[in-house]
Design an enzyme around this catalytic site. Structure first.
Site, short mmCIF file in Angstrom:
data_model
loop_
_atom_site.label_atom_id
_atom_site.label_comp_id
_atom_site.label_asym_id
_atom_site.label_seq_id
_atom_site.Cartn_x
_atom_site.Cartn_y
_atom_site.Cartn_z
N ASP A 1 25.71 5.24 -94.94
CA ASP A 1 26.22 3.93 -95.32
C ASP A 1 25.37 3.29 -96.43
O ASP A 1 24.17 3.55 -96.53
CB ASP A 1 26.22 3.02 -94.08
N TRP B 1 24.36 -0.11 -103.00
CA TRP B 1 23.46 0.57 -103.94
C TRP B 1 23.96 0.35 -105.37
O TRP B 1 23.19 0.05 -106.28
CB TRP B 1 23.41 2.06 -103.60
N HIS C 1 29.14 5.96 -104.68
CA HIS C 1 29.67 7.12 -103.96
C HIS C 1 29.24 8.40 -104.65
O HIS C 1 28.91 9.39 -104.01
CB HIS C 1 31.20 7.04 -103.87
N TRP D 1 40.58 3.90 -94.77
CA TRP D 1 41.87 3.93 -95.51
C TRP D 1 42.29 2.52 -95.91
O TRP D 1 43.15 2.34 -96.77
CB TRP D 1 42.97 4.57 -94.65
N LEU E 1 23.38 27.04 -90.34
CA LEU E 1 23.54 25.60 -90.15
C LEU E 1 25.02 25.30 -89.96
O LEU E 1 25.86 25.74 -90.76
CB LEU E 1 23.01 24.84 -91.38
N ARG F 1 21.56 6.00 -88.99
CA ARG F 1 22.45 5.20 -89.83
C ARG F 1 21.61 4.54 -90.90
O ARG F 1 20.60 3.90 -90.61
CB ARG F 1 23.22 4.14 -89.04
C1 IPE Z 1 31.08 3.78 -91.61
O1 IPE Z 1 30.72 2.94 -92.63
C2 IPE Z 1 31.89 4.93 -92.12
C3 IPE Z 1 31.18 5.88 -92.98
C4 IPE Z 1 29.92 5.84 -93.29
C5 IPE Z 1 31.96 6.95 -93.49
P1 IPE Z 1 31.54 1.61 -92.99
O2 IPE Z 1 30.84 1.00 -94.12
O3 IPE Z 1 32.96 1.93 -93.14
O4 IPE Z 1 31.35 0.77 -91.64
P2 IPE Z 1 31.41 -0.80 -91.41
O5 IPE Z 1 32.70 -1.28 -91.99
O6 IPE Z 1 30.22 -1.40 -92.07
O7 IPE Z 1 31.34 -0.94 -89.91
C1 IPE Z 2 29.39 4.48 -97.24
O1 IPE Z 2 29.07 3.47 -98.14
C2 IPE Z 2 30.46 5.41 -97.77
C3 IPE Z 2 31.77 5.26 -97.11
C4 IPE Z 2 32.04 4.49 -96.09
C5 IPE Z 2 32.85 6.06 -97.64
P1 IPE Z 2 29.93 2.14 -98.25
O2 IPE Z 2 31.01 2.36 -99.23
O3 IPE Z 2 30.37 1.70 -96.90
O4 IPE Z 2 28.86 1.15 -98.84
P2 IPE Z 2 28.59 -0.34 -98.44
O5 IPE Z 2 28.43 -0.39 -96.94
O6 IPE Z 2 29.76 -1.13 -98.90
O7 IPE Z 2 27.33 -0.72 -99.15
MG MG Z 3 29.53 0.49 -95.48
#
Ligand code: IPE
Ligand code: IPE
Ligand code: MG
Length: 246
Positions: free
Chosen positions: A25, A30, A42, A74, A136, A193
């Site tokens: 996350d 970032w 990403h 989604w 792995l 996390r």
């Molecule tokens: C969880 O992160 C899903 C992934 C890392 C793929 P999110 O950014 O979607 O979660 P919330 O919305 O902060 O709970």
């Molecule tokens: C995690 O980073 C990647 C996915 C959930 C796909 P985020 O896109 O959730 O990044 P933040 O949480 O908005 O910083």
């Molecule tokens: Mg996130």
């Protein structure tokens, strides 16, 4: 990805977790911090995936499960979802040969019916090509949600009951686990996390009943071997009781 022959000190530790799961996350934050669009976060996150898989293989961890995209993701703007799909395509195309050469077995969990046909094909091919590997076990959770996974398992079991194939009394924890997408895999020992959030966001709800959690402030694109080692050290210092008195 290159895998070095020499083993680091960490592998000497008795308490190296067998299965590490990561909620990757913080990509968006970032990028925002750098005044860049989220998609750049990403992109940088993909590099962190590459580094992490390499470090995990070197340390000798057997199972790595990465949360790449949730069922709830989604709901993000279409352009972000489509950028993420593009990165997924690119990652599989670019990395598959190296992962295979390094003995990585790839598995995908999640509702792949929602992906475009070409992505489904790429994912199937990656699983098929690497199914004989055992160094792995890399599981990538894509369009994954633990509640959907458990619901699906319940539906399958209910069908068997309705068909008279099993009695309700025969349903036990092992039977439920064997209907989850992670069937046959050990439960995660350690879940990391990144980005400072302290929640599970619908990841591996059943499987993490006795998992140790480590929350790190680092944003996923900055995650590196040092963060992984720190989390493992933290894990090694914990006393796991599984409900018993030790
Ligand atoms: C969880 O992160 C899903 C992934 C890392 C793929 P999110 O950014 O979607 O979660 P919330 O919305 O902060 O709970
Ligand atoms: C995690 O980073 C990647 C996915 C959930 C796909 P985020 O896109 O959730 O990044 P933040 O949480 O908005 O910083
Ligand atoms: Mg996130």
């Amino acid at each position: 990805m290159t895998v070095l022959a020499s083993q680091p000190n960490l592998s000497d530790l008795q308490a190296v977790p067998r299965h590490v799961a990561i909620i990757m996350d913080g990509n968006g934050r970032w990028a925002t911090l750098r005044g860049k669009p989220r998609t750049m976060g990403h992109r940088a996150g993909v590099e962190a995936v590459r580094r992490t898989v390499e470090a995990v293989a070197e340390i000798g961890i057997e199972y790595l499960t990465l949360y790449g995209f949730s069922t709830e993701n989604w709901k993000r703007p279409e352009s972000e979802v489509s950028d993420l799909m593009g990165l997924l395509r690119l990652f599989i195309k670019r990395e598959l040969a190296t992962l295979h050469k390094n003995g990585v077995r790839i598995r995908i969990i999640g509702d792949r019916a929602r992906f475009d046909d070409d992505i489904c094909e790429l994912l199937l091919n990656a699983e098929e090509r690497t199914k004989g590997n055992s160094r792995l076990n890399l599981t990538i959770a894509l369009s994954y949600g633990a509640r959907a996974e458990i619901t699906d398992a319940m539906r399958q079991i209910a069908r068997s009951v309705a068909a008279g194939e099993i009695r309700p009394e025969a349903i036990d924890e092992d039977m439920i686990a064997s209907h989850l997408e992670t069937a046959g895999m050990p439960d995660p020992d350690l879940l990391i996390r990144t980005s400072g959030e302290q929640r599970i966001s619908n990841f591996l709800l059943w499987q993490s009943a006795y998992t140790e959690f480590v929350f790190d402030q680092v944003l996923w694109p900055d995650f590196g071997r040092e963060h992984l080692e720190k989390a493992i050290e933290n894990f090694a210092g914990r006393e796991r009781r599984f409900g018993a008195v030790i």
